[in-house]
Design a protein around this motif. Structure first.
Motif, PDB file in Angstrom:
ATOM      1  N   ARG A 120      -6.545  -6.196  -6.970  1.00 38.99           N
ATOM      2  CA  ARG A 120      -6.217  -6.470  -5.626  1.00 38.99           C
ATOM      3  C   ARG A 120      -6.232  -7.737  -5.739  1.00 38.99           C
ATOM      4  O   ARG A 120      -5.961  -8.169  -6.223  1.00 38.99           O
ATOM      5  CB  ARG A 120      -7.602  -6.516  -5.302  1.00 38.99           C
ATOM      6  CG  ARG A 120      -8.706  -6.986  -3.882  1.00 38.99           C
ATOM      7  CD  ARG A 120     -10.024  -7.034  -3.687  1.00 38.99           C
ATOM      8  NE  ARG A 120     -10.275  -7.862  -2.456  1.00 38.99           N
ATOM      9  CZ  ARG A 120     -11.017  -7.071  -1.105  1.00 38.99           C
ATOM     10  NH1 ARG A 120     -11.304  -5.657  -1.450  1.00 38.99           N
ATOM     11  NH2 ARG A 120     -10.710  -7.949  -0.288  1.00 38.99           N
ATOM     12  N   THR A 126      -8.367 -14.922  -5.608  1.00 42.09           N
ATOM     13  CA  THR A 126      -6.633 -13.650  -4.691  1.00 42.09           C
ATOM     14  C   THR A 126      -6.528 -12.370  -5.943  1.00 42.09           C
ATOM     15  O   THR A 126      -6.192 -11.896  -4.963  1.00 42.09           O
ATOM     16  CB  THR A 126      -5.460 -14.634  -4.195  1.00 42.09           C
ATOM     17  OG1 THR A 126      -5.249 -14.915  -4.821  1.00 42.09           O
ATOM     18  CG2 THR A 126      -6.519 -15.850  -3.019  1.00 42.09           C
ATOM     19  N   ARG A 137       3.670  -3.046  -0.348  1.00 41.76           N
ATOM     20  CA  ARG A 137       3.085  -3.957  -0.890  1.00 41.76           C
ATOM     21  C   ARG A 137       1.674  -3.970  -0.136  1.00 41.76           C
ATOM     22  O   ARG A 137       1.057  -3.151   0.828  1.00 41.76           O
ATOM     23  CB  ARG A 137       3.120  -5.212  -0.529  1.00 41.76           C
ATOM     24  CG  ARG A 137       2.669  -5.514  -0.875  1.00 41.76           C
ATOM     25  CD  ARG A 137       3.307  -7.625  -0.954  1.00 41.76           C
ATOM     26  NE  ARG A 137       1.717  -8.440  -1.271  1.00 41.76           N
ATOM     27  CZ  ARG A 137       1.844  -8.492  -2.480  1.00 41.76           C
ATOM     28  NH1 ARG A 137       2.604  -8.625  -3.160  1.00 41.76           N
ATOM     29  NH2 ARG A 137       0.471  -9.763  -2.729  1.00 41.76           N
ATOM     30  N   ASP A 156      -2.828   0.448  -0.596  1.00 40.21           N
ATOM     31  CA  ASP A 156      -4.874   0.651   0.235  1.00 40.21           C
ATOM     32  C   ASP A 156      -5.004   2.108   0.800  1.00 40.21           C
ATOM     33  O   ASP A 156      -5.285   2.484   1.717  1.00 40.21           O
ATOM     34  CB  ASP A 156      -3.642  -0.263   1.265  1.00 40.21           C
ATOM     35  CG  ASP A 156      -3.948  -1.298   1.601  1.00 40.21           C
ATOM     36  OD1 ASP A 156      -4.705  -1.670   0.348  1.00 40.21           O
ATOM     37  OD2 ASP A 156      -3.038  -2.067   2.328  1.00 40.21           O
ATOM     38  N   ARG A 178      -2.314  -4.102  -0.423  1.00 44.41           N
ATOM     39  CA  ARG A 178      -4.119  -5.289  -0.718  1.00 44.41           C
ATOM     40  C   ARG A 178      -4.364  -4.552  -2.285  1.00 44.41           C
ATOM     41  O   ARG A 178      -4.826  -4.849  -3.025  1.00 44.41           O
ATOM     42  CB  ARG A 178      -4.558  -5.818   0.159  1.00 44.41           C
ATOM     43  CG  ARG A 178      -4.870  -6.624  -0.243  1.00 44.41           C
ATOM     44  CD  ARG A 178      -6.584  -7.258   1.447  1.00 44.41           C
ATOM     45  NE  ARG A 178      -6.916  -6.003   1.571  1.00 44.41           N
ATOM     46  CZ  ARG A 178      -7.619  -6.898   3.313  1.00 44.41           C
ATOM     47  NH1 ARG A 178      -7.306  -7.733   3.698  1.00 44.41           N
ATOM     48  NH2 ARG A 178      -8.204  -5.452   3.938  1.00 44.41           N
ATOM     49  N   ASN A 179      -4.598  -2.864  -2.187  1.00 44.08           N
ATOM     50  CA  ASN A 179      -5.797  -2.505  -2.794  1.00 44.08           C
ATOM     51  C   ASN A 179      -4.717  -1.138  -3.544  1.00 44.08           C
ATOM     52  O   ASN A 179      -4.092  -0.974  -2.744  1.00 44.08           O
ATOM     53  CB  ASN A 179      -7.050  -1.985  -2.220  1.00 44.08           C
ATOM     54  CG  ASN A 179      -8.195  -3.136  -1.397  1.00 44.08           C
ATOM     55  OD1 ASN A 179      -8.488  -3.842  -2.249  1.00 44.08           O
ATOM     56  ND2 ASN A 179      -8.069  -3.413  -0.473  1.00 44.08           N
ATOM     57  N   GLU A 197      -5.176  -9.972  -2.683  1.00 43.99           N
ATOM     58  CA  GLU A 197      -5.295 -11.201  -1.820  1.00 43.99           C
ATOM     59  C   GLU A 197      -6.262 -10.041  -0.957  1.00 43.99           C
ATOM     60  O   GLU A 197      -6.911  -9.217  -1.121  1.00 43.99           O
ATOM     61  CB  GLU A 197      -4.496 -10.719  -0.470  1.00 43.99           C
ATOM     62  CG  GLU A 197      -2.754 -11.460  -0.599  1.00 43.99           C
ATOM     63  CD  GLU A 197      -1.945 -10.931   0.702  1.00 43.99           C
ATOM     64  OE1 GLU A 197      -1.077 -10.720   0.828  1.00 43.99           O
ATOM     65  OE2 GLU A 197      -2.858 -10.761   2.025  1.00 43.99           O
ATOM     66  N   ASP A 198      -7.087 -11.452  -1.186  1.00 43.38           N
ATOM     67  CA  ASP A 198      -8.302 -11.312  -0.485  1.00 43.38           C
ATOM     68  C   ASP A 198      -8.725 -11.069   1.321  1.00 43.38           C
ATOM     69  O   ASP A 198      -7.262 -12.058   1.728  1.00 43.38           O
ATOM     70  CB  ASP A 198      -9.404 -12.413  -0.783  1.00 43.38           C
ATOM     71  CG  ASP A 198     -10.484 -11.653  -1.711  1.00 43.38           C
ATOM     72  OD1 ASP A 198      -9.556 -10.951  -2.757  1.00 43.38           O
ATOM     73  OD2 ASP A 198     -11.166 -12.098  -2.173  1.00 43.38           O
ATOM     74  N   ARG A 199      -9.630 -11.010   1.730  1.00 43.45           N
ATOM     75  CA  ARG A 199      -9.651 -10.822   2.967  1.00 43.45           C
ATOM     76  C   ARG A 199      -9.258 -12.318   3.499  1.00 43.45           C
ATOM     77  O   ARG A 199     -10.566 -13.281   2.891  1.00 43.45           O
ATOM     78  CB  ARG A 199     -10.303 -10.191   3.558  1.00 43.45           C
ATOM     79  CG  ARG A 199     -10.555  -9.146   3.771  1.00 43.45           C
ATOM     80  CD  ARG A 199     -12.468  -8.485   3.809  1.00 43.45           C
ATOM     81  NE  ARG A 199     -12.199  -6.912   3.569  1.00 43.45           N
ATOM     82  CZ  ARG A 199     -12.234  -5.690   4.570  1.00 43.45           C
ATOM     83  NH1 ARG A 199     -12.337  -6.229   5.773  1.00 43.45           N
ATOM     84  NH2 ARG A 199     -12.099  -4.986   4.007  1.00 43.45           N
TER      85      ARG A 199
END
Lengths: 219, 219
Positions: free
Chosen positions: A215, B168, B206, A176, B208-209, A217-219
């Protein structure tokens, strides 16, 4: 990520003027140069009434414009991106990035100094000052001093110090946007694991730069 | 990479005007929108005399400017970057990217049509036309047609078609900028391998990106 060197100095001391002399000397050496300008207030890019300007005014968080000779983008941020993040996102091909300003960063610095502007240079060796460009035989520790017109000397210094002996393997992992610190042998291990997997795939070709984006997880 | 939808149409048909209506409707839905403008000739970004303009004129290949509210960059290219490359480089946080123009690309398209400009829409289903925005009850296959003022209808359509059911997991690997094609189960395998290695490292959290950049050799 290319090495980053900050060109610092007092307000109106002539940082941009010096960069205008320095950049062509680096380009002559075959070095692909990028620059970052630090703007503490907020800048005007784009022109009122242009399509991209209208997209942005309508609420686009990021706009880009792409043509056969150049590509540009403007992105809204909630807080200032740090210099390292700016460089790792936008300067994937450059050999060296010169940042104008950023005197409080930890990156190596060259200070432009004119005795008419300030009594003493702003930065010292504790600020990672590596060279001075000055109109005066000022001394700061044993930092080398170049004349205001000696862009060639500074270009040689930058090449020797930051480009000549760069390591050949390099891994950067961001979670992130935040860099995951890794010792060199761990980097080699992770590079080996990833390249080993990818090299088994159809379509693999040995490349100099490998970018992987995951990526989860998605928003 | 976010989904890309092109907003196409004849010259001066009102693509930007429609985007100015559409973008706020998407933003209202909590969608982070990016836009790309296709410029076939070459654009003017930046303002003459500004520091970034001077860096560029001096020979910087890429310039960026960073402030607390926004960041911008301009990059020289030898040939036009393809739309996918522009989006994968510059739009890492957006949910959806609307590209103005790019009628020859393979991406899904919404065409803006005014009967005063053209007799027939420029694109058809074979061009991946997904919706028409028109002043006229024109018909192209079974492509849905929205009124020129119905930005809300188009926003709903975009959300339902491109955002609601996104998968996802997602992996993208680029070798010197070129995408390495991968089937979904291979993606899952590579993601598992990389995340498995990184998760053993101190500093792992962890995310998301996850962005991984490997540089195998230096210039």
């Amino acid at each position: 990520m290319p090495p980053i060197v900050c060109v610092t100095g007092a307000h109106k001391v002539g940082k941009t003027t010096f960069l205008e002399k320095l950049i062509p000397r680096l380009v002559e050496k075959g070095i692909l140069v990028g620059t970052v300008k630090h703007d503490v207030h907020g800048f005007e890019m784009d022109h009122e009434g242009k399509d991209t300007w209208r997209h942005r005014r309508a609420g686009a968080a990021t706009i880009a414009i792409s043509s056969p000779s150049s590509v540009a983008c403007i992105r809204n941020v909630d807080e200032e991106m740090d210099l390292e993040d700016v460089v790792s996102r936008y300067f994937w091909a450059e050999d060296l990035v010169l940042a104008e300003g950023y005197k409080r960063s930890h990156f190596p610095k060259i200070e432009v100094f004119r005795s008419a502007c300030e009594e003493r240079p702003l930065c010292g060796p504790q600020d990672n000052l590596r060279a001075l460009v000055a109109d005066d035989p000022v001394q700061v520790g044993d930092v080398p001093v170049y004349g205001l017109e000696d862009a060639s000397g500074v270009a040689d210094f930058l090449y020797t110090t930051f480009l000549k002996d760069r390591k050949t393997h390099k891994l950067e992992v961001r979670l992130d946007g935040r860099k995951l610190p890794m010792k060199e042998f761990v980097q080699d291990f992770v590079i080996g694991g990833i390249v080993g997997m990818l090299a088994e795939l159809r379509g693999w070709k040995r490349a100099r730069n490998i970018d992987v984006r995951i990526r989860l997880e998605d928003r």
